[in-house]
Design a protein around this motif. Sequence first.
Motif, PDB file in Angstrom:
ATOM      1  N   GLU A  40       0.826  -1.212   0.000  1.00  0.00           N
ATOM      2  CA  GLU A  40       0.000   0.000   0.000  1.00  0.00           C
ATOM      3  C   GLU A  40       0.863   1.265   0.000  1.00  0.00           C
ATOM      4  O   GLU A  40       0.568   2.226  -0.712  1.00  0.00           O
ATOM      5  N   ALA A  41       1.923   1.281   0.768  1.00  0.00           N
ATOM      6  CA  ALA A  41       2.823   2.437   0.796  1.00  0.00           C
ATOM      7  C   ALA A  41       3.491   2.627  -0.562  1.00  0.00           C
ATOM      8  O   ALA A  41       3.624   3.761  -1.045  1.00  0.00           O
ATOM      9  N   VAL A  44       1.036   4.236  -2.945  1.00  0.00           N
ATOM     10  CA  VAL A  44       0.895   5.683  -2.752  1.00  0.00           C
ATOM     11  C   VAL A  44       2.113   6.424  -3.304  1.00  0.00           C
ATOM     12  O   VAL A  44       1.976   7.499  -3.900  1.00  0.00           O
ATOM     13  N   CYS A 114      -6.412   8.486  -2.915  1.00  0.00           N
ATOM     14  CA  CYS A 114      -5.569   7.308  -2.648  1.00  0.00           C
ATOM     15  C   CYS A 114      -6.381   6.013  -2.661  1.00  0.00           C
ATOM     16  O   CYS A 114      -5.930   4.994  -3.172  1.00  0.00           O
ATOM     17  N   SER A 118      -5.635   2.476  -4.972  1.00  0.00           N
ATOM     18  CA  SER A 118      -4.929   1.535  -4.116  1.00  0.00           C
ATOM     19  C   SER A 118      -4.842   0.165  -4.768  1.00  0.00           C
ATOM     20  O   SER A 118      -5.724  -0.255  -5.512  1.00  0.00           O
ATOM     21  N   GLY A 122      -7.288   0.048  -0.443  1.00  0.00           N
ATOM     22  CA  GLY A 122      -7.307   1.358   0.185  1.00  0.00           C
ATOM     23  C   GLY A 122      -7.625   1.368   1.654  1.00  0.00           C
ATOM     24  O   GLY A 122      -8.105   2.361   2.180  1.00  0.00           O
ATOM     25  N   TYR A 125      -5.288   4.055   3.497  1.00  0.00           N
ATOM     26  CA  TYR A 125      -5.336   5.447   3.061  1.00  0.00           C
ATOM     27  C   TYR A 125      -6.732   5.882   2.630  1.00  0.00           C
ATOM     28  O   TYR A 125      -6.874   6.751   1.785  1.00  0.00           O
ATOM     29  N   THR A 126      -7.754   5.305   3.196  1.00  0.00           N
ATOM     30  CA  THR A 126      -9.123   5.665   2.852  1.00  0.00           C
ATOM     31  C   THR A 126      -9.382   7.134   3.186  1.00  0.00           C
ATOM     32  O   THR A 126      -9.077   7.595   4.272  1.00  0.00           O
ATOM     33  N   LYS A 128      -7.906   9.715   1.965  1.00  0.00           N
ATOM     34  CA  LYS A 128      -6.718  10.566   1.781  1.00  0.00           C
ATOM     35  C   LYS A 128      -6.548  10.901   0.308  1.00  0.00           C
ATOM     36  O   LYS A 128      -6.917  10.128  -0.562  1.00  0.00           O
TER      37      LYS A 128
END
Length: 139
Positions: A40-41, A44, A114, A118, A122, A125-126, A128
């Motif tokens: 996930e990172a 982003v 984000c 994703s 997500g 980061y939901t 964001k």
Amino acid sequence: MSPESSRKRPSRKRNRQAAAIVELAVCLPVLVLLAMATVEACSVLYLKQSLKIASYESTRVGLVPTARAENVTAQADLILGGRNIKDYTVSLTPADPRSMEQGDFFRVEVVADCGANSFVGGWFYTGKTVRQATEMVAE
């Protein structure tokens, strides 16, 4: 023979297997969560870099003397579409690049959600957004 010696002792192998199962039950969710957070990172970071490239290239298109706002947004659409970026907005300042004179600043800002971009849904980061902008001087 004594009655105590006739009882079977639990085998050492069986105890080790039980300990391994307990360790797996404790550690596996942590490892899966860590792997998902890493993916996930990275997703982003990919999104942020894609927006930066799109804003930069769109700004360069907007500095051409005959450029229109449609050209600028088409450039952003081309780049972001090629990178499978969804749910984004492009804003220009000034809104019409033809109104600029030499020495004026031209700014393109690209914003994307984000969660919509994703890789694993997500969860982290939901809600964001990522925002990238580029500003250049008209020549």
